[in-house]
Design a protein around this motif. Structure first.
Motif, short mmCIF file in Angstrom:
data_model
loop_
_atom_site.label_atom_id
_atom_site.label_comp_id
_atom_site.label_asym_id
_atom_site.label_seq_id
_atom_site.Cartn_x
_atom_site.Cartn_y
_atom_site.Cartn_z
N GLU A 22 0.82 -1.22 0.00
CA GLU A 22 0.00 0.00 0.00
C GLU A 22 0.85 1.26 0.00
O GLU A 22 0.52 2.25 -0.68
N SER A 23 1.95 1.25 0.75
CA SER A 23 2.70 2.48 0.99
C SER A 23 3.81 2.76 -0.02
O SER A 23 4.04 3.91 -0.39
N VAL A 24 4.53 1.73 -0.45
CA VAL A 24 5.71 1.96 -1.28
C VAL A 24 5.36 2.64 -2.61
O VAL A 24 6.04 3.60 -3.00
N PRO A 25 4.33 2.21 -3.35
CA PRO A 25 4.01 2.93 -4.60
C PRO A 25 3.67 4.39 -4.37
O PRO A 25 4.07 5.26 -5.16
N VAL A 26 2.95 4.68 -3.30
CA VAL A 26 2.59 6.07 -3.00
C VAL A 26 3.83 6.89 -2.68
O VAL A 26 4.01 8.01 -3.17
N MET A 27 4.72 6.34 -1.85
CA MET A 27 5.95 7.04 -1.50
C MET A 27 6.84 7.24 -2.72
O MET A 27 7.51 8.26 -2.85
N ALA A 28 6.86 6.26 -3.62
CA ALA A 28 7.69 6.36 -4.83
C ALA A 28 7.24 7.54 -5.69
O ALA A 28 8.07 8.30 -6.22
N VAL A 29 5.94 7.72 -5.82
CA VAL A 29 5.41 8.86 -6.59
C VAL A 29 5.80 10.18 -5.92
O VAL A 29 6.20 11.14 -6.59
N GLU A 30 5.71 10.22 -4.60
CA GLU A 30 6.09 11.44 -3.87
C GLU A 30 7.57 11.77 -4.08
O GLU A 30 7.94 12.93 -4.27
N ILE A 31 8.42 10.75 -4.05
CA ILE A 31 9.86 10.96 -4.26
C ILE A 31 10.12 11.49 -5.66
O ILE A 31 10.89 12.44 -5.86
N LEU A 32 9.48 10.90 -6.64
CA LEU A 32 9.65 11.32 -8.03
C LEU A 32 9.36 12.80 -8.20
O LEU A 32 10.18 13.57 -8.72
N TRP A 33 8.21 13.24 -7.72
CA TRP A 33 7.81 14.63 -7.94
C TRP A 33 8.57 15.60 -7.05
O TRP A 33 8.78 16.76 -7.43
N GLU A 34 9.02 15.14 -5.89
CA GLU A 34 9.83 16.01 -5.04
C GLU A 34 11.17 16.30 -5.71
O GLU A 34 11.63 17.45 -5.74
N LEU A 35 11.81 15.28 -6.26
CA LEU A 35 13.09 15.48 -6.94
C LEU A 35 12.92 16.33 -8.19
O LEU A 35 13.73 17.22 -8.46
N LEU A 36 11.88 16.06 -8.96
CA LEU A 36 11.65 16.86 -10.17
C LEU A 36 11.45 18.33 -9.80
O LEU A 36 11.95 19.23 -10.47
N GLY A 37 10.71 18.57 -8.70
CA GLY A 37 10.47 19.94 -8.27
C GLY A 37 11.73 20.65 -7.82
O GLY A 37 11.94 21.82 -8.13
N GLU A 38 12.60 19.93 -7.09
CA GLU A 38 13.86 20.53 -6.63
C GLU A 38 14.76 20.91 -7.80
O GLU A 38 15.50 21.90 -7.74
N LEU A 39 14.72 20.13 -8.86
CA LEU A 39 15.59 20.35 -10.01
C LEU A 39 14.96 21.23 -11.08
O LEU A 39 15.62 21.62 -12.05
N ASP A 40 13.67 21.50 -10.91
CA ASP A 40 12.92 22.23 -11.94
C ASP A 40 12.95 21.47 -13.26
O ASP A 40 13.07 22.06 -14.33
N TRP A 41 12.86 20.14 -13.17
CA TRP A 41 12.74 19.29 -14.35
C TRP A 41 11.28 18.91 -14.53
O TRP A 41 10.53 18.79 -13.55
N SER A 42 10.87 18.69 -15.75
CA SER A 42 9.55 18.15 -16.01
C SER A 42 9.67 16.65 -16.22
O SER A 42 10.75 16.14 -16.55
#
Length: 347
Positions: free
Chosen positions: A244-264
């Motif tokens: 239940e938790s790992v897929p949700v956390m994976a999505v959060e990690i993806l978008w957090e890193l993209l946001g920090e780098l200003d990557w799409s």
């Protein structure tokens, strides 16, 4: 600082060399099913992993490689890949959940096998996020200017929990699944302030504990002299919580890193998803929702060998990535819910 002064640009860190080592020949589901007395179809359907590697002989139970042996071989390959002189290595940091001994730290046995001395060593006790935590520490050392070249290690020997002589008919399903899910292996990377031939820049490393108030999703017991003969289960997981938790956390990690780098998301060429099992990794990659990025996975062939996994992914990535391309890695540790990740670009 006056208006005429300019701030010194922070140094970059690069993956200058990558190496891995998987012990022995791959063990397929048919072979493992005979040893464990489990249904092969169940393994393939529920786990989705086809092969894995073990540091012990399944027919005799004889241990053939220690974790230090695996890491030293992976390190040799990473150093050779980087083209540096081993004497240039200024520090070594290692992540593992299954050290050979509590003392000495396994990292020091690895360094001894490499013939190195008079340098700082660090060992981080952690599961699937340990390799990322080790990379985070090394990245900080290099980008701060404290050191120019270091060695990052990650590996696990999960088969230390597998007694091939036991009666597996008495093992509860929650424990039996571990024997088909996990494998053994090690990986290494040379991290440098110089681009080297690989020219893979490490732009960001995410390493964050997020499990405040949450029960662990995975527990590996340590048995001392007083309780080594107890009936406690050595390793156990809350698979429902993990799924239940790992897929949700994976999505959060993806978008957090993209946001920090200003990557799409459209700018990602490769995505290295968490490597839980063949079935779970496929599900997580689909849920990450980046169809334009090429998946870089290994767990279906290597088994879940813990802290070795990101290095196997990196080795596969290095064979594919081209100048100007970007990659993002995601790692989740369910033991106490740790988010890990890293962003790379070939310059």
């Amino acid at each position: 600082m006056t208006g005429t002064e300019t701030q010194t640009e922070r140094p970059e860190a690069y993956l200058a060399g990558i190496g891995t080592f998987l012990p022995g020949d791959p063990v397929d589901n048919a072979t493992l099913s005979k040893v464990l007395g489990v249904n092969q179809d169940w393994v393939e359907a529920f786990i989705g992993t086809k092969t894995r590697h073990f540091a012990k002989d399944l027919s005799t139970g004889e241990v053939q490689w220690s974790l230090a042996d695996l890491c030293a071989r992976a390190a040799d390959r990473a150093i050779e890949d980087s083209g540096i002189d081993p004497a240039e290595i200024e520090f070594v940091v290692m992540g593992t959940a299954t050290p050979d001994t509590l003392m000495p730290a396994t990292v020091n046995h690895v360094v001894d096998q490499l013939g190195l001395n008079q340098l700082p060593t660090y060992q981080l006790q952690s599961g699937c996020a340990g390799a990322v935590q080790a990379l985070d520490l090394a990245h900080g050392f290099v980008t701060s200017g404290r050191y120019r070249t270091g060695l990052v290690l990650g590996g696990d020997v999960c088969s230390k929990h597998l007694d091939v002589h036991m009666d597996f008919s008495t093992v509860p399903p929650s424990e039996l699944v571990n024997f088909v899910l996990f494998g053994d292996g090690a990986g290494a990377a040379v991290l440098s302030a110089e681009p080297g031939a690989r020219r893979i820049a490490v732009h960001r490393v995410l390493n964050r504990l997020t499990g405040l108030g949450r029960a662990p999703g995975q527990v590996i017991e340590w048995f001392g002299i007083a309780d080594r003969n107890s009936d406690k289960q050595a390793a156990k997981e809350d698979y429902k919580a993990i799924e239940e938790s790992v897929p949700v956390m994976a999505v959060e990690i993806l978008w957090e890193l993209l946001g920090e780098l200003d990557w799409s998301a459209e700018q990602l060429d490769f995505l290295l998803p968490p490597q839980l099992s063949g079935r779970m990794t496929k599900r997580i990659f689909e849920q990450l929702g980046v169809p334009g990025a090429e998946e870089v996975s290994c767990v279906a062939e290597t088994g879940n060998n813990g802290n070795a996994l990101p290095f196997v992914q990196l080795e596969r990535l290095a064979a594919r990535i081209a100048p100007g391309q970007r990659a993002l890695g995601v790692a989740v540790e369910s033991s106490k819910w740790i988010k890990g990740g890293f962003a790379l670009e070939m310059v």
